[in-house]
Design an enzyme around this catalytic site. Sequence first.
Site, short mmCIF file in Angstrom:
data_model
loop_
_atom_site.label_atom_id
_atom_site.label_comp_id
_atom_site.label_asym_id
_atom_site.label_seq_id
_atom_site.Cartn_x
_atom_site.Cartn_y
_atom_site.Cartn_z
N ASP A 43 -13.32 -1.92 -0.61
CA ASP A 43 -12.50 -1.62 0.57
C ASP A 43 -13.37 -1.05 1.70
O ASP A 43 -13.67 -1.75 2.66
CB ASP A 43 -11.38 -0.62 0.21
CG ASP A 43 -10.17 -0.77 1.11
OD1 ASP A 43 -10.12 -1.72 1.90
OD2 ASP A 43 -9.24 0.07 1.02
N GLU B 82 0.85 -1.21 0.00
CA GLU B 82 0.00 0.00 0.00
C GLU B 82 0.88 1.24 0.00
O GLU B 82 0.47 2.32 -0.40
CB GLU B 82 -0.89 0.02 1.25
CG GLU B 82 -2.17 -0.75 1.11
CD GLU B 82 -3.01 -0.62 2.35
OE1 GLU B 82 -3.93 0.20 2.36
OE2 GLU B 82 -2.74 -1.35 3.33
P1 IMP Z 1 -12.94 -3.15 10.92
O1 IMP Z 1 -11.81 -4.13 10.82
O2 IMP Z 1 -14.28 -3.74 10.63
O3 IMP Z 1 -12.91 -2.41 12.23
O4 IMP Z 1 -12.74 -2.09 9.74
C1 IMP Z 1 -11.93 -0.94 9.84
C2 IMP Z 1 -10.47 -1.33 9.90
O5 IMP Z 1 -10.06 -1.93 8.66
C3 IMP Z 1 -9.53 -0.12 10.04
O6 IMP Z 1 -9.37 0.25 11.38
C4 IMP Z 1 -8.23 -0.65 9.43
O7 IMP Z 1 -7.51 -1.41 10.37
C5 IMP Z 1 -8.72 -1.61 8.36
N1 IMP Z 1 -8.69 -0.97 7.01
C6 IMP Z 1 -9.70 -0.41 6.35
N2 IMP Z 1 -9.29 0.04 5.15
C7 IMP Z 1 -7.99 -0.28 5.05
C8 IMP Z 1 -7.01 -0.09 4.02
O8 IMP Z 1 -7.23 0.44 2.93
N3 IMP Z 1 -5.77 -0.54 4.31
C9 IMP Z 1 -5.44 -1.16 5.48
N4 IMP Z 1 -6.35 -1.36 6.44
C10 IMP Z 1 -7.60 -0.92 6.23
ZN ZN Z 2 -8.53 -2.85 2.86
#
Ligand code: IMP
Ligand code: ZN
Length: 345
Positions: A281, A200
Amino acid sequence: MTTKSTIYQFCRALPKIELHAHLNGSLSMSILTELGCMDTSIVRYMNLTDILNKKERALDECFKLFKVAHDATNTPDSVYIATKRVIEEFDHDNVMYLELRTTPRSEENMSKQEYIESVIKAIKENDKNITVKLILSINRSHDMKNSQESLEVILNMKKIFPDIIKGIDLSGNPNVGKFEAAIFKTAKENSLYTTIHCAEVKNDEEVKDILNFGPDRLGHATFLHPRYDGCQENWQLYCEKRIPIECCMTSNVICGTSESYKKHHIQEWIKNGLPFCISTDDKGVFCTSLSEEYEYANEFFDLSKEDMWKVSLNAVDYSFASNAEKLLYKSKLNEWKRDNENLFL
Ligand code: IMP
Ligand code: ZN
Protein backbone atom coordinates in the site's frame (compact mmCIF):
# COMPACT_ATOMS: atom_id res chain seq x y z
CA MET A 1 15.13 -25.97 9.82
CA THR A 2 12.54 -23.19 9.70
CA THR A 3 13.47 -20.45 12.16
CA LYS A 4 12.72 -16.76 12.31
CA SER A 5 16.02 -16.03 10.60
CA THR A 6 15.46 -18.48 7.72
CA ILE A 7 11.99 -16.96 7.20
CA TYR A 8 13.56 -13.51 7.15
CA GLN A 9 16.08 -14.68 4.56
CA PHE A 10 13.45 -16.50 2.50
CA CYS A 11 11.05 -13.54 2.36
CA ARG A 12 13.80 -11.22 1.20
CA ALA A 13 15.19 -13.59 -1.41
CA LEU A 14 11.80 -14.61 -2.85
CA PRO A 15 11.14 -12.87 -6.19
CA LYS A 16 7.98 -10.93 -5.39
CA ILE A 17 5.10 -9.32 -7.23
CA GLU A 18 3.83 -5.97 -5.91
CA LEU A 19 0.36 -5.06 -7.19
CA HIS A 20 -0.75 -2.36 -4.74
CA ALA A 21 1.74 0.46 -4.11
CA HIS A 22 0.90 4.18 -4.20
CA LEU A 23 3.82 6.27 -5.42
CA ASN A 24 3.44 9.11 -2.92
CA GLY A 25 2.82 6.74 -0.03
CA SER A 26 5.96 4.77 -0.89
CA LEU A 27 8.54 7.51 -0.36
CA SER A 28 11.13 6.46 2.21
CA MET A 29 12.92 8.83 4.54
CA SER A 30 15.95 8.89 2.23
CA ILE A 31 13.81 9.72 -0.82
CA LEU A 32 12.09 12.57 1.02
CA THR A 33 15.48 13.86 2.14
CA GLU A 34 16.77 13.75 -1.43
CA LEU A 35 13.67 15.70 -2.51
CA GLY A 36 14.64 18.44 -0.06
CA CYS A 37 11.94 17.69 2.46
CA MET A 38 12.57 19.23 5.89
CA ASP A 39 13.20 16.86 8.81
CA THR A 40 10.10 18.13 10.60
CA SER A 41 7.92 17.26 7.57
CA ILE A 42 9.49 13.81 7.32
CA VAL A 43 8.68 13.18 10.97
CA ARG A 44 5.09 14.22 10.24
CA TYR A 45 4.88 11.90 7.18
CA MET A 46 6.06 8.92 9.17
CA ASN A 47 4.59 9.76 12.54
CA LEU A 48 2.83 6.54 13.33
CA THR A 49 2.74 7.22 17.06
CA ASP A 50 0.41 10.13 16.48
CA ILE A 51 -1.87 8.00 14.33
CA LEU A 52 -1.92 5.12 16.76
CA ASN A 53 -2.82 7.50 19.58
CA LYS A 54 -5.86 8.69 17.67
CA LYS A 55 -7.19 5.20 17.18
CA GLU A 56 -10.78 6.07 16.35
CA ARG A 57 -9.80 8.65 13.70
CA ALA A 58 -6.63 6.91 12.54
CA LEU A 59 -7.85 6.51 8.95
CA ASP A 60 -8.54 10.24 8.52
CA GLU A 61 -5.17 11.04 10.15
CA CYS A 62 -3.39 8.76 7.64
CA PHE A 63 -4.83 10.69 4.73
CA LYS A 64 -3.43 13.97 6.02
CA LEU A 65 0.09 12.52 5.79
CA PHE A 66 0.09 12.42 2.00
CA LYS A 67 0.24 16.22 1.92
CA VAL A 68 3.91 16.02 2.94
CA ALA A 69 4.73 13.76 0.00
CA HIS A 70 2.62 15.80 -2.40
CA ASP A 71 4.44 19.00 -1.41
CA ALA A 72 7.73 17.24 -2.11
CA THR A 73 6.60 16.03 -5.56
CA ASN A 74 5.05 19.15 -7.08
CA THR A 75 7.35 19.57 -10.10
CA PRO A 76 8.05 17.25 -13.05
CA ASP A 77 11.64 16.76 -11.81
CA SER A 78 10.67 15.76 -8.28
CA VAL A 79 8.00 13.36 -9.58
CA TYR A 80 10.65 11.80 -11.83
CA ILE A 81 13.16 11.40 -8.98
CA ALA A 82 10.52 10.03 -6.60
CA THR A 83 9.45 7.41 -9.16
CA LYS A 84 13.03 6.43 -9.95
CA ARG A 85 13.94 5.95 -6.30
CA VAL A 86 10.76 4.06 -5.41
CA ILE A 87 11.48 1.64 -8.27
CA GLU A 88 15.06 1.20 -7.00
CA GLU A 89 13.83 0.45 -3.48
CA PHE A 90 11.33 -2.15 -4.65
CA ASP A 91 14.06 -3.70 -6.78
CA HIS A 92 16.32 -3.78 -3.74
CA ASP A 93 13.59 -5.74 -1.92
CA ASN A 94 13.62 -8.34 -4.74
CA VAL A 95 10.33 -7.28 -6.26
CA MET A 96 10.56 -8.55 -9.83
CA TYR A 97 7.30 -7.05 -11.08
CA LEU A 98 5.76 -3.82 -9.77
CA GLU A 99 2.46 -2.22 -10.62
CA LEU A 100 2.95 1.28 -9.32
CA ARG A 101 -0.13 3.45 -8.97
CA THR A 102 -0.42 7.19 -8.70
CA THR A 103 -2.96 10.00 -9.01
CA PRO A 104 -2.23 12.43 -11.88
CA ARG A 105 -1.98 15.83 -10.21
CA SER A 106 -1.85 19.32 -11.66
CA GLU A 107 0.23 21.86 -9.74
CA GLU A 108 1.21 25.45 -10.38
CA ASN A 109 4.07 24.39 -12.65
CA MET A 110 2.87 20.98 -13.83
CA SER A 111 -0.15 19.65 -15.69
CA LYS A 112 -1.67 16.19 -15.12
CA GLN A 113 -0.14 15.12 -18.42
CA GLU A 114 3.32 16.34 -17.39
CA TYR A 115 2.92 14.50 -14.09
CA ILE A 116 2.24 11.22 -15.93
CA GLU A 117 5.07 11.89 -18.39
CA SER A 118 7.55 12.30 -15.51
CA VAL A 119 6.48 9.00 -13.96
CA ILE A 120 6.75 7.29 -17.34
CA LYS A 121 10.17 8.77 -18.03
CA ALA A 122 11.47 7.14 -14.83
CA ILE A 123 9.77 3.85 -15.70
CA LYS A 124 11.23 3.84 -19.21
CA GLU A 125 14.74 4.55 -17.93
CA ASN A 126 14.56 1.73 -15.39
CA ASP A 127 17.45 -0.68 -16.07
CA LYS A 128 17.09 -2.74 -12.90
CA ASN A 129 15.95 -6.32 -12.57
CA ILE A 130 12.35 -5.23 -12.11
CA THR A 131 9.51 -4.71 -14.56
CA VAL A 132 7.30 -1.72 -13.82
CA LYS A 133 3.79 -1.00 -15.07
CA LEU A 134 1.60 1.95 -14.24
CA ILE A 135 -1.90 2.17 -12.81
CA LEU A 136 -3.40 5.66 -12.74
CA SER A 137 -5.64 6.55 -9.83
CA ILE A 138 -8.85 8.52 -9.65
CA ASN A 139 -9.34 10.15 -6.25
CA ARG A 140 -12.84 9.42 -4.98
CA SER A 141 -13.04 12.82 -3.28
CA HIS A 142 -12.74 14.62 -6.64
CA ASP A 143 -15.88 15.81 -8.39
CA MET A 144 -17.08 14.20 -11.61
CA LYS A 145 -15.68 17.01 -13.79
CA ASN A 146 -12.21 16.60 -12.33
CA SER A 147 -12.36 12.77 -12.62
CA GLN A 148 -13.53 12.96 -16.21
CA GLU A 149 -10.73 15.35 -17.04
CA SER A 150 -8.23 12.90 -15.46
CA LEU A 151 -9.74 10.02 -17.40
CA GLU A 152 -9.37 11.91 -20.66
CA VAL A 153 -5.67 12.56 -19.99
CA ILE A 154 -5.17 8.93 -18.92
CA LEU A 155 -6.81 7.58 -22.09
CA ASN A 156 -4.71 9.85 -24.29
CA MET A 157 -1.52 8.78 -22.53
CA LYS A 158 -2.48 5.12 -22.75
CA LYS A 159 -2.58 5.45 -26.54
CA ILE A 160 1.04 6.62 -26.47
CA PHE A 161 2.32 4.19 -23.79
CA PRO A 162 0.13 1.06 -24.04
CA ASP A 163 2.89 -1.19 -22.69
CA ILE A 164 3.27 0.85 -19.52
CA ILE A 165 -0.17 2.20 -18.61
CA LYS A 166 -2.18 -0.89 -17.75
CA GLY A 167 -4.97 0.11 -15.46
CA ILE A 168 -7.03 2.57 -13.49
CA ASP A 169 -7.68 2.63 -9.74
CA LEU A 170 -10.15 4.28 -7.39
CA SER A 171 -8.55 5.46 -4.17
CA GLY A 172 -8.59 8.31 -1.66
CA ASN A 173 -10.21 8.70 1.74
CA PRO A 174 -13.04 6.12 1.83
CA ASN A 175 -15.04 8.40 4.12
CA VAL A 176 -15.25 11.01 1.36
CA GLY A 177 -16.83 10.84 -2.13
CA LYS A 178 -18.12 7.75 -3.92
CA PHE A 179 -17.58 5.12 -6.58
CA GLU A 180 -18.72 6.42 -9.98
CA ALA A 181 -19.27 3.39 -12.21
CA ALA A 182 -19.40 5.52 -15.40
CA ILE A 183 -15.70 6.46 -15.16
CA PHE A 184 -14.64 2.84 -14.75
CA LYS A 185 -16.98 1.60 -17.44
CA THR A 186 -15.37 3.99 -19.93
CA ALA A 187 -11.90 2.94 -18.77
CA LYS A 188 -12.80 -0.73 -19.28
CA GLU A 189 -14.20 -0.02 -22.75
CA ASN A 190 -10.84 1.51 -23.57
CA SER A 191 -8.91 -1.62 -22.57
CA LEU A 192 -7.76 -0.47 -19.17
CA TYR A 193 -7.80 -3.00 -16.33
CA THR A 194 -9.60 -1.81 -13.22
CA THR A 195 -8.82 -2.11 -9.52
CA ILE A 196 -10.94 -0.45 -6.87
CA HIS A 197 -10.32 0.25 -3.19
CA CYS A 198 -13.33 -1.45 -1.70
CA ALA A 199 -14.88 -1.88 1.77
CA GLU A 200 -12.10 0.01 3.55
CA VAL A 201 -14.89 1.20 5.80
CA LYS A 202 -18.32 -0.37 6.21
CA ASN A 203 -20.40 0.72 3.22
CA ASP A 204 -22.52 -2.21 2.02
CA GLU A 205 -24.34 -0.23 -0.67
CA GLU A 206 -21.12 0.89 -2.33
CA VAL A 207 -19.53 -2.55 -1.99
CA LYS A 208 -22.54 -4.03 -3.79
CA ASP A 209 -22.19 -1.48 -6.64
CA ILE A 210 -18.48 -2.23 -6.96
CA LEU A 211 -19.01 -6.00 -6.99
CA ASN A 212 -21.77 -5.67 -9.57
CA PHE A 213 -19.46 -3.59 -11.73
CA GLY A 214 -16.88 -6.38 -11.42
CA PRO A 215 -13.40 -4.83 -11.39
CA ASP A 216 -10.36 -7.00 -12.12
CA ARG A 217 -9.07 -6.60 -8.57
CA LEU A 218 -10.18 -5.12 -5.25
CA GLY A 219 -8.01 -3.16 -2.83
CA HIS A 220 -8.31 -4.22 0.84
CA ALA A 221 -11.90 -5.61 0.99
CA THR A 222 -11.72 -5.20 4.76
CA PHE A 223 -15.44 -4.95 5.68
CA LEU A 224 -16.66 -7.53 3.20
CA HIS A 225 -16.78 -10.86 5.02
CA PRO A 226 -19.76 -11.10 7.44
CA ARG A 227 -17.36 -11.84 10.33
CA TYR A 228 -15.76 -8.46 9.54
CA ASP A 229 -18.99 -6.47 9.55
CA GLY A 230 -19.80 -7.15 5.90
CA CYS A 231 -23.24 -8.39 4.85
CA GLN A 232 -24.09 -11.93 3.79
CA GLU A 233 -25.55 -10.83 0.45
CA ASN A 234 -22.33 -9.08 -0.61
CA TRP A 235 -20.20 -11.97 0.58
CA GLN A 236 -22.23 -14.38 -1.52
CA LEU A 237 -21.86 -12.09 -4.52
CA TYR A 238 -18.12 -11.88 -3.87
CA CYS A 239 -17.79 -15.67 -3.66
CA GLU A 240 -19.49 -16.00 -7.05
CA LYS A 241 -17.14 -13.46 -8.60
CA ARG A 242 -13.93 -14.46 -6.77
CA ILE A 243 -12.19 -11.17 -7.55
CA PRO A 244 -8.57 -11.18 -6.31
CA ILE A 245 -8.01 -8.83 -3.39
CA GLU A 246 -4.86 -6.87 -2.66
CA CYS A 247 -4.09 -7.39 1.04
CA CYS A 248 -2.12 -4.70 2.84
CA MET A 249 -1.91 -5.90 6.43
CA THR A 250 0.29 -3.23 8.01
CA SER A 251 -1.67 -0.44 6.33
CA ASN A 252 -4.95 -1.81 7.71
CA VAL A 253 -3.57 -2.34 11.20
CA ILE A 254 -2.05 1.15 11.40
CA CYS A 255 -5.13 2.84 9.91
CA GLY A 256 -7.16 0.99 12.54
CA THR A 257 -9.48 -0.72 10.05
CA SER A 258 -8.09 -4.12 11.14
CA GLU A 259 -7.94 -4.76 14.86
CA SER A 260 -4.57 -6.55 14.66
CA TYR A 261 -2.46 -8.68 12.32
CA LYS A 262 -3.80 -11.81 13.98
CA LYS A 263 -7.40 -10.71 13.32
CA HIS A 264 -6.80 -9.55 9.75
CA HIS A 265 -9.49 -10.59 7.24
CA ILE A 266 -6.84 -12.22 4.99
CA GLN A 267 -7.44 -15.37 7.07
CA GLU A 268 -10.90 -15.80 5.50
CA TRP A 269 -9.31 -15.77 2.04
CA ILE A 270 -6.63 -18.24 3.11
CA LYS A 271 -9.14 -20.55 4.79
CA ASN A 272 -11.58 -20.49 1.86
CA GLY A 273 -8.99 -20.72 -0.92
CA LEU A 274 -10.04 -17.32 -2.31
CA PRO A 275 -7.71 -15.23 -4.47
CA PHE A 276 -5.46 -12.69 -2.77
CA CYS A 277 -2.04 -11.14 -3.10
CA ILE A 278 0.16 -9.53 -0.48
CA SER A 279 1.02 -5.84 -0.92
CA THR A 280 2.46 -2.82 0.90
CA ASP A 281 0.00 0.00 0.00
CA ASP A 282 2.24 2.83 1.30
CA LYS A 283 5.61 1.44 2.36
CA GLY A 284 6.92 4.93 3.24
CA VAL A 285 4.06 6.11 5.42
CA PHE A 286 3.66 2.73 7.11
CA CYS A 287 7.39 1.93 7.36
CA THR A 288 7.13 -1.51 5.81
CA SER A 289 8.41 -3.51 2.84
CA LEU A 290 6.92 -6.30 0.76
CA SER A 291 9.32 -8.78 2.40
CA GLU A 292 8.05 -7.74 5.82
CA GLU A 293 4.44 -8.21 4.73
CA TYR A 294 5.29 -11.78 3.68
CA GLU A 295 6.90 -12.31 7.08
CA TYR A 296 3.66 -11.25 8.79
CA ALA A 297 1.75 -13.76 6.66
CA ASN A 298 4.09 -16.46 7.93
CA GLU A 299 4.02 -15.30 11.55
CA PHE A 300 0.29 -14.72 11.93
CA PHE A 301 -1.27 -17.12 9.43
CA ASP A 302 1.27 -19.91 9.33
CA LEU A 303 1.98 -19.60 5.62
CA SER A 304 4.91 -21.92 4.94
CA LYS A 305 7.76 -21.04 2.60
CA GLU A 306 6.07 -23.13 -0.09
CA ASP A 307 2.79 -21.24 0.54
CA MET A 308 4.53 -17.89 0.24
CA TRP A 309 6.15 -18.93 -3.01
CA LYS A 310 2.67 -19.89 -4.25
CA VAL A 311 1.25 -16.49 -3.17
CA SER A 312 3.90 -14.83 -5.34
CA LEU A 313 3.16 -17.21 -8.23
CA ASN A 314 -0.60 -16.59 -7.98
CA ALA A 315 -0.04 -12.83 -7.95
CA VAL A 316 1.41 -13.19 -11.45
CA ASP A 317 -2.00 -14.38 -12.62
CA TYR A 318 -3.77 -11.47 -10.91
CA SER A 319 -1.42 -8.92 -12.47
CA PHE A 320 -2.21 -6.74 -15.48
CA ALA A 321 0.80 -8.11 -17.39
CA SER A 322 0.35 -9.69 -20.82
CA ASN A 323 0.03 -13.47 -21.12
CA ALA A 324 3.55 -13.73 -22.52
CA GLU A 325 4.91 -11.72 -19.58
CA LYS A 326 2.99 -13.87 -17.12
CA LEU A 327 4.57 -17.00 -18.59
CA LEU A 328 7.98 -15.42 -18.24
CA TYR A 329 7.52 -14.44 -14.55
CA LYS A 330 6.12 -17.85 -13.72
CA SER A 331 9.08 -19.57 -15.31
CA LYS A 332 11.40 -17.24 -13.41
CA LEU A 333 9.69 -18.20 -10.16
CA ASN A 334 9.96 -21.91 -11.00
CA GLU A 335 13.60 -21.53 -11.90
CA TRP A 336 14.30 -19.63 -8.68
CA LYS A 337 12.65 -22.44 -6.71
CA ARG A 338 14.80 -25.07 -8.45
CA ASP A 339 17.97 -23.08 -7.81
CA ASN A 340 17.17 -22.32 -4.16
CA GLU A 341 15.94 -25.63 -2.74
CA ASN A 342 18.05 -25.00 0.36
CA LEU A 343 16.00 -21.89 1.19
CA PHE A 344 12.84 -24.00 1.43
CA LEU A 345 14.21 -26.22 4.21
P1 IMP B 1 -0.34 9.16 -5.06
O1 IMP B 1 -1.58 8.73 -5.77
O2 IMP B 1 0.93 8.69 -5.71
O3 IMP B 1 -0.33 10.65 -4.83
O4 IMP B 1 -0.33 8.43 -3.64
C1 IMP B 1 -0.97 8.92 -2.50
C2 IMP B 1 -2.47 8.84 -2.65
O5 IMP B 1 -2.89 7.46 -2.73
C3 IMP B 1 -3.24 9.39 -1.45
O6 IMP B 1 -3.42 10.78 -1.55
C4 IMP B 1 -4.56 8.63 -1.53
O7 IMP B 1 -5.44 9.25 -2.45
C5 IMP B 1 -4.16 7.29 -2.12
N1 IMP B 1 -4.02 6.26 -1.06
C6 IMP B 1 -2.91 5.83 -0.46
N2 IMP B 1 -3.19 4.86 0.43
C7 IMP B 1 -4.51 4.66 0.36
C8 IMP B 1 -5.40 3.75 1.04
O8 IMP B 1 -5.05 2.92 1.88
N3 IMP B 1 -6.71 3.87 0.71
C9 IMP B 1 -7.18 4.74 -0.23
N4 IMP B 1 -6.37 5.58 -0.87
C10 IMP B 1 -5.05 5.54 -0.58
ZN1 ZN C 1 -4.22 1.70 -1.34
